[in-house]
Design an enzyme around this catalytic site. Structure first.
Site, PDB file in Angstrom:
ATOM      1  N   ASP A 206       0.881  -3.487  -3.112  1.00 27.00           N
ATOM      2  CA  ASP A 206       1.080  -2.221  -2.384  1.00 27.00           C
ATOM      3  C   ASP A 206      -0.265  -1.507  -2.220  1.00 27.00           C
ATOM      4  O   ASP A 206      -0.340  -0.295  -2.220  1.00 27.00           O
ATOM      5  CB  ASP A 206       2.107  -1.333  -3.104  1.00 27.00           C
ATOM      6  CG  ASP A 206       1.646  -0.923  -4.504  1.00 27.00           C
ATOM      7  OD1 ASP A 206       0.612  -1.460  -4.983  1.00 27.00           O
ATOM      8  OD2 ASP A 206       2.306  -0.056  -5.122  1.00 27.00           O
TER       9      ASP A 206
HETATM   10  N1  LIG Z   1       8.625  -6.231  -2.040  1.00 30.14           N
HETATM   11  C1  LIG Z   1       7.407  -6.615  -2.398  1.00 30.14           C
HETATM   12  N2  LIG Z   1       6.883  -6.190  -3.574  1.00 30.14           N
HETATM   13  C2  LIG Z   1       5.640  -6.579  -3.910  1.00 30.14           C
HETATM   14  C3  LIG Z   1       4.878  -7.413  -3.102  1.00 30.14           C
HETATM   15  N3  LIG Z   1       3.675  -7.613  -3.702  1.00 30.14           N
HETATM   16  C4  LIG Z   1       3.713  -6.936  -4.876  1.00 30.14           C
HETATM   17  N4  LIG Z   1       4.887  -6.293  -4.997  1.00 30.14           N
HETATM   18  C5  LIG Z   1       5.330  -5.422  -6.090  1.00 30.14           C
HETATM   19  O1  LIG Z   1       4.693  -4.176  -5.935  1.00 30.14           O
HETATM   20  C6  LIG Z   1       4.657  -3.527  -7.189  1.00 30.14           C
HETATM   21  C7  LIG Z   1       3.262  -2.924  -7.355  1.00 30.14           C
HETATM   22  O2  LIG Z   1       3.110  -2.442  -8.639  1.00 30.14           O
HETATM   23  P1  LIG Z   1       2.597  -0.966  -8.964  1.00 30.14           P
HETATM   24  O3  LIG Z   1       1.503  -0.596  -8.038  1.00 30.14           O
HETATM   25  O4  LIG Z   1       2.322  -0.920 -10.418  1.00 30.14           O
HETATM   26  O5  LIG Z   1       3.880  -0.123  -8.645  1.00 30.14           O
HETATM   27  P2  LIG Z   1       3.990   1.452  -8.389  1.00 30.14           P
HETATM   28  O6  LIG Z   1       5.384   1.821  -8.717  1.00 30.14           O
HETATM   29  O7  LIG Z   1       3.554   1.731  -6.986  1.00 30.14           O
HETATM   30  O8  LIG Z   1       2.994   2.083  -9.409  1.00 30.14           O
HETATM   31  P3  LIG Z   1       1.917   3.217  -9.126  1.00 30.14           P
HETATM   32  O9  LIG Z   1       0.966   2.665  -8.135  1.00 30.14           O
HETATM   33  O10 LIG Z   1       1.290   3.442 -10.461  1.00 30.14           O
HETATM   34  O11 LIG Z   1       2.653   4.417  -8.625  1.00 30.14           O
HETATM   35  C8  LIG Z   1       4.989  -4.587  -8.225  1.00 30.14           C
HETATM   36  O12 LIG Z   1       6.310  -4.360  -8.692  1.00 30.14           O
HETATM   37  C9  LIG Z   1       4.961  -5.907  -7.445  1.00 30.14           C
HETATM   38  O13 LIG Z   1       5.903  -6.854  -7.909  1.00 30.14           O
HETATM   39  C10 LIG Z   1       5.454  -7.847  -1.871  1.00 30.14           C
HETATM   40  O14 LIG Z   1       4.844  -8.581  -1.060  1.00 30.14           O
HETATM   41  N5  LIG Z   1       6.695  -7.418  -1.552  1.00 30.14           N
END
Ligand SMILES: Nc1nc2c(ncn2[C@@H]2O[C@H](COP(=O)(O)OP(=O)(O)OP(=O)(O)O)[C@@H](O)[C@H]2O)c(=O)[nH]1
Length: 287
Positions: A206
């Site tokens: 993300d």
């Molecule tokens: N649906 C989806 N999820 C993804 C993808 N790539 C990574 N993720 C997920 O995105 C999330 C990113 O983690 P974090 O940045 O810690 O999540 P967050 O809740 O935004 O945490 P903060 O940034 O601290 O607010 C993880 O749960 C990954 O599994 C993807 O291509 N698709």
């Protein structure tokens, strides 16, 4: 009508008709509706050769003088041999020409297929399959090129790290597919805040980066970053779920926060983590 035999053998000639119907004895024939009416000629003055698989008829003409000199049979043999060689040459030429044309067309099609598959491969190697945004590798190329240009022009450039806040709970609550749709929708909102010449890339789950290749002051970057922050803070309606996220944005300015890509990236990334630590949904400039 064409004479095939040149000056050495005057008095003999060959005609080839297409679509001609011979009569049962081969002595008379009618013209095809699309050809001129052909006058019946006496047998002594011509021979016919009809081709069962084709509509062609050869007409061999000889003058009385020729027949006096060579006899009817010799005239016949000379004409048949000459027309045989001519036909053979014509067929060979036709085969070579069409074979070459086919080979040429096939080579062109193969070259096109190859070029398209190369382009597909290059696109896949440089883009994220979900959002179709440039990936880290392509972004890195664009950043280096933009900094080289800015350095040469003594101009400014901006780099932002945009990390979505509270994205994981969306995945956890509604599933990965909804998370994917949210990433695509967020991408569109960010893209709508940017100019065509700016680059938006996806460098992590993300995590996104934005390159502003031409800025005059840091306020130019602040305005764009604020536009992105505001648009991501508005609720999303994804697959009938109202979803609330936001973004933490770190901003680095060239050359103030880094005179090369590595330093500038590190400065903006650090600023993004400080935005997270300070409570998320905010912009922080690099030190
Ligand atoms: N649906 C989806 N999820 C993804 C993808 N790539 C990574 N993720 C997920 O995105 C999330 C990113 O983690 P974090 O940045 O810690 O999540 P967050 O809740 O935004 O945490 P903060 O940034 O601290 O607010 C993880 O749960 C990954 O599994 C993807 O291509 N698709």
């Amino acid at each position: 009508m064409a004479s095939l035999y040149g000056e050495g053998t005057p008095g003999i000639a060959l005609r080839i008709y297409d679509g001609v119907r011979t009569d049962p004895e081969g002595l008379m024939f009618d013209s095809h509706p699309n050809t001129d009416k052909i006058t019946p000629v006496h047998f002594e003055a011509l021979e016919y050769i009809s081709f069962p698989q084709h509509s062609w008829t050869l007409q061999i003409l000889s003058t009385p003088e020729f027949e006096q000199r060579y006899s009817h049979d010799s005239a016949h043999i000379i004409a048949i041999a000459g027309s045989g060689v001519s036909l053979l040459l014509a067929v060979l030429t036709w085969q070579l020409a069409t074979g070459r044309a086919r080979a040429f067309a096939r080579a062109q099609a193969m070259t096109r297929e190859l070029r398209e598959s190369e382009e597909r491969m290059r696109h896949m190697a440089q883009h994220d399959p979900l959002t179709h945004l440039p990936n880290r590798a392509l972004f890195s190329d664009r950043l280096q090129a933009a900094l080289a240009r800015a350095r040469r022009d003594s101009a400014g450039a901006g780099l932002m790290f945009v990390d979505l806040d509270h994205f994981k709970p969306v995945n956890d609550a509604y599933g990965h597919a909804v998370g994917d749709h949210l990433l695509v929708a967020a991408t569109k909102r960010m893209r709508d805040c940017l100019r065509e010449s700016d680059t938006l890339a996806r460098v992590g789950g993300d995590e996104f980066v934005v390159l502003l290749p031409h800025i005059d002051t840091r306020d130019d970057a602040r305005l764009v970053a604020e536009r992105i922050r505001t648009s991501l803070a508005l609720p999303f309606l994804i697959d009938n779920h109202a979803l609330a996220i936001s973004a933490s944005i770190g901003i680095g300015i060239f050359p103030e926060h880094g005179s090369d890509d590595v330093t500038l990236i590190k400065s903006a990334d650090d600023a993004m983590y400080r935005a997270k630590d300070a409570g998320r949904d905010r912009l922080v400039f690099a030190d």
